[in-house]
Motif scaffolding. Structure first.
Motif, PDB file in Angstrom:
ATOM      1  N   VAL A 112       0.840  -1.195   0.000  1.00 14.53           N
ATOM      2  CA  VAL A 112       0.000   0.000   0.000  1.00 14.53           C
ATOM      3  C   VAL A 112       0.875   1.245   0.000  1.00 14.53           C
ATOM      4  N   GLY A 113       1.923   1.260   0.825  1.00 17.14           N
ATOM      5  CA  GLY A 113       2.800   2.415   0.898  1.00 17.14           C
ATOM      6  C   GLY A 113       3.485   2.721  -0.421  1.00 17.14           C
ATOM      7  N   ALA A 114       3.951   1.688  -1.110  1.00 20.17           N
ATOM      8  CA  ALA A 114       4.613   1.886  -2.397  1.00 20.17           C
ATOM      9  C   ALA A 114       3.647   2.453  -3.426  1.00 20.17           C
ATOM     10  N   ALA A 115       2.403   1.975  -3.398  1.00 22.55           N
ATOM     11  CA  ALA A 115       1.399   2.471  -4.339  1.00 22.55           C
ATOM     12  C   ALA A 115       1.078   3.936  -4.066  1.00 22.55           C
ATOM     13  N   ILE A 116       1.001   4.303  -2.798  1.00 24.81           N
ATOM     14  CA  ILE A 116       0.732   5.704  -2.449  1.00 24.81           C
ATOM     15  C   ILE A 116       1.921   6.571  -2.839  1.00 24.81           C
ATOM     16  N   ARG A 117       3.133   6.065  -2.587  1.00 27.62           N
ATOM     17  CA  ARG A 117       4.349   6.792  -2.977  1.00 27.62           C
ATOM     18  C   ARG A 117       4.350   7.041  -4.491  1.00 27.62           C
ATOM     19  N   GLY A 118       4.013   6.023  -5.251  1.00 26.04           N
ATOM     20  CA  GLY A 118       3.969   6.163  -6.696  1.00 26.04           C
ATOM     21  C   GLY A 118       2.908   7.146  -7.151  1.00 26.04           C
ATOM     22  N   PHE A 119       1.764   7.121  -6.480  1.00 27.78           N
ATOM     23  CA  PHE A 119       0.691   8.056  -6.823  1.00 27.78           C
ATOM     24  C   PHE A 119       1.145   9.492  -6.618  1.00 27.78           C
ATOM     25  N   ILE A 120       1.779   9.754  -5.492  1.00 25.84           N
ATOM     26  CA  ILE A 120       2.224  11.116  -5.181  1.00 25.84           C
ATOM     27  C   ILE A 120       3.292  11.581  -6.166  1.00 25.84           C
ATOM     28  N   GLN A 121       4.224  10.680  -6.491  1.00 19.69           N
ATOM     29  CA  GLN A 121       5.335  11.051  -7.360  1.00 19.69           C
ATOM     30  C   GLN A 121       4.910  11.193  -8.817  1.00 19.69           C
ATOM     31  N   GLU A 122       4.088  10.271  -9.277  1.00 23.99           N
ATOM     32  CA  GLU A 122       3.739  10.234 -10.700  1.00 23.99           C
ATOM     33  C   GLU A 122       2.621  11.201 -11.072  1.00 23.99           C
ATOM     34  N   SER A 123       1.654  11.337 -10.199  1.00 22.07           N
ATOM     35  CA  SER A 123       0.516  12.190 -10.536  1.00 22.07           C
ATOM     36  C   SER A 123       0.772  13.648 -10.194  1.00 22.07           C
ATOM     37  N   GLY A 124       1.649  13.872  -9.213  1.00 26.06           N
ATOM     38  CA  GLY A 124       1.877  15.233  -8.753  1.00 26.06           C
ATOM     39  C   GLY A 124       0.710  15.794  -7.965  1.00 26.06           C
ATOM     40  N   MET A 125      -0.238  14.931  -7.630  1.00 25.78           N
ATOM     41  CA  MET A 125      -1.424  15.371  -6.908  1.00 25.78           C
ATOM     42  C   MET A 125      -1.207  15.263  -5.403  1.00 25.78           C
ATOM     43  N   ASP A 126      -1.985  16.033  -4.677  1.00 27.69           N
ATOM     44  CA  ASP A 126      -1.893  16.070  -3.229  1.00 27.69           C
ATOM     45  C   ASP A 126      -3.038  15.248  -2.650  1.00 27.69           C
ATOM     46  N   ILE A 127      -2.723  14.198  -1.898  1.00 25.97           N
ATOM     47  CA  ILE A 127      -3.772  13.374  -1.299  1.00 25.97           C
ATOM     48  C   ILE A 127      -4.609  14.201  -0.337  1.00 25.97           C
ATOM     49  N   ASP A 128      -3.977  15.077   0.403  1.00 25.68           N
ATOM     50  CA  ASP A 128      -4.678  15.917   1.379  1.00 25.68           C
ATOM     51  C   ASP A 128      -5.052  17.233   0.702  1.00 25.68           C
ATOM     52  N   PHE A 129      -5.997  17.175  -0.260  1.00 24.08           N
ATOM     53  CA  PHE A 129      -6.227  18.312  -1.126  1.00 24.08           C
ATOM     54  C   PHE A 129      -7.358  19.230  -0.679  1.00 24.08           C
ATOM     55  N   MET A 130      -8.079  18.885   0.375  1.00 20.35           N
ATOM     56  CA  MET A 130      -9.171  19.727   0.850  1.00 20.35           C
ATOM     57  C   MET A 130      -9.249  19.674   2.378  1.00 20.35           C
ATOM     58  N   PHE A 131      -9.931  20.652   2.948  1.00 24.90           N
ATOM     59  CA  PHE A 131     -10.156  20.703   4.390  1.00 24.90           C
ATOM     60  C   PHE A 131      -8.831  20.564   5.151  1.00 24.90           C
ATOM     61  N   ARG A 132      -7.874  21.401   4.780  1.00 23.86           N
ATOM     62  CA  ARG A 132      -6.526  21.287   5.330  1.00 23.86           C
ATOM     63  C   ARG A 132      -6.430  21.747   6.781  1.00 23.86           C
ATOM     64  N   GLY A 133      -7.314  22.611   7.199  1.00 26.13           N
ATOM     65  CA  GLY A 133      -7.228  23.145   8.553  1.00 26.13           C
ATOM     66  C   GLY A 133      -7.563  22.109   9.613  1.00 26.13           C
ATOM     67  N   GLU A 134      -7.313  22.469  10.859  1.00 28.94           N
ATOM     68  CA  GLU A 134      -7.636  21.587  11.982  1.00 28.94           C
ATOM     69  C   GLU A 134      -9.152  21.500  12.117  1.00 28.94           C
ATOM     70  N   PRO A 135      -9.721  20.294  12.131  1.00 28.75           N
ATOM     71  CA  PRO A 135     -11.177  20.172  12.249  1.00 28.75           C
ATOM     72  C   PRO A 135     -11.686  20.699  13.577  1.00 28.75           C
ATOM     73  N   LYS A 136     -12.787  21.445  13.533  1.00 27.52           N
ATOM     74  CA  LYS A 136     -13.339  22.074  14.729  1.00 27.52           C
ATOM     75  C   LYS A 136     -14.392  21.218  15.413  1.00 27.52           C
ATOM     76  N   ASN A 137     -14.928  20.233  14.693  1.00 35.40           N
ATOM     77  CA  ASN A 137     -15.964  19.384  15.273  1.00 35.40           C
ATOM     78  C   ASN A 137     -15.954  18.016  14.590  1.00 35.40           C
ATOM     79  N   ASP A 138     -16.834  17.142  15.019  1.00 32.35           N
ATOM     80  CA  ASP A 138     -16.848  15.773  14.498  1.00 32.35           C
ATOM     81  C   ASP A 138     -17.124  15.722  12.999  1.00 32.35           C
TER      82      ASP A 138
END
Length: 273
Positions: A112-138
């Motif tokens: 799983v880690g290698a696949a995620i590493r490849g996704f980040i490197q090859e696609s140039g996309m950010d997995i954490d692409f939304m709601f970056r701030g600290e969540p305020k509630n559930d």
């Protein structure tokens, strides 16, 4: 084919709708011009290569937010926590991670880690692409984790990010949610994905009928995969699985219903233009 005469009368019944000077109904979604317009756009438009597929998502979310009963949603989440210890612990732990900062260099090929590493490197996309701030509630935390897991779910399930794969993953997540939560809470949590799913099916039938059978196949595969889940996919902590092979993950979670790699690749082009 038109429906007229006695056949139309049979479907319409004997009652006439209430007359009014403006469009108004007992559906708050139909009464909302923004919601009505964006739903029609998404269901009837063509897909173009000039804009990303998610171009209208901000407008969709804004329209949904206008009609979301936020107070009721928070009440339902609190009620679920009170009766579901697993869900309560997951929410209260508030586990978060940063995949871009995580060292995945030691993960072996096929994991799983290698696949995620490849996704980040090859696609140039950010997995954490939304709601970056600290969540305020559930609810904010739930949405943040749902976004953090989204691309990983494509990887581990085999439901690729093609138009069909997206549909399939939505169905899988929706089924898992409805099997885990009360119908009212599940409906709220899956409202936006089901907006995308329903309009996508209509859009394909309007403009890309050759893709419709694949969309229905994706729906069936997503349903089968979702039915095997013990909890919603967004609750799975993939950070704990980085050194496990994807093959073993698929066996563990019943992800075998995903297609062979490349099965839906052709829809990237067939569903556009």
């Amino acid at each position: 084919m038109k429906i007229e005469g006695k056949e139309a009368d049979y479907l319409k019944g004997a009652n006439e709708p209430l007359a009014g000077s403006i469009l108004i109904s007992n559906s708050r979604y139909l009464n909302n011009p923004r919601f009505r317009d964006i739903y029609a756009q998404m269901g009837l438009k063509r897909n173009g290569h000039d804009l990303p597929a998610a171009y209208l998502v901000p407008e969709i979310n804004n329209a949904i937010a206008e009609e979301l009963d936020y107070e009721r949603l928070m009440t339902l989440l609190a009620e679920e926590k009170a009766k579901n210890a697993e869900f309560a612990e997951w929410l209260d732990t508030r586990f978060l991670s940063d995949w871009n900062a995580m060292d995945l260099s030691g993960c072996k090929d096929g994991t799983v880690g290698a696949a995620i590493r490849g996704f980040i490197q090859e696609s140039g996309m950010d997995i954490d692409f939304m709601f970056r701030g600290e969540p305020k509630n559930d609810f904010e935390y739930l949405n943040k984790r749902r976004v953090q897991n989204h691309d990983i779910e494509h990887i581990v399930t085999g439901l690729d990010p093609s138009p069909v794969g997206e549909e399939s993953l939505i169905v899988a997540n929706t089924v898992a949610c409805f099997n885990y939560f009360s119908p009212e809470l599940a409906g709220m949590l899956t409202f936006q994905p089901m907006f995308l799913s329903s309009t996508s099916l209509m859009r394909m039938n309007c403009h890309y009928p050759q893709v419709v059978p694949a969309m229905l196949e994706g729906t069936a595969r997503g349903y089968a995969l979702g039915m095997k889940q013990k909890k919603p996919l967004f609750m799975i902590r993939w950070e704990d699985w980085i050194d496990v092979s994807i093959a073993d993950v698929r066996k563990e979670f019943g992800f075998e219903d995903g297609p062979e790699p490349g099965h839906w690749t052709w829809t990237f082009e067939a569903a556009y233009g």
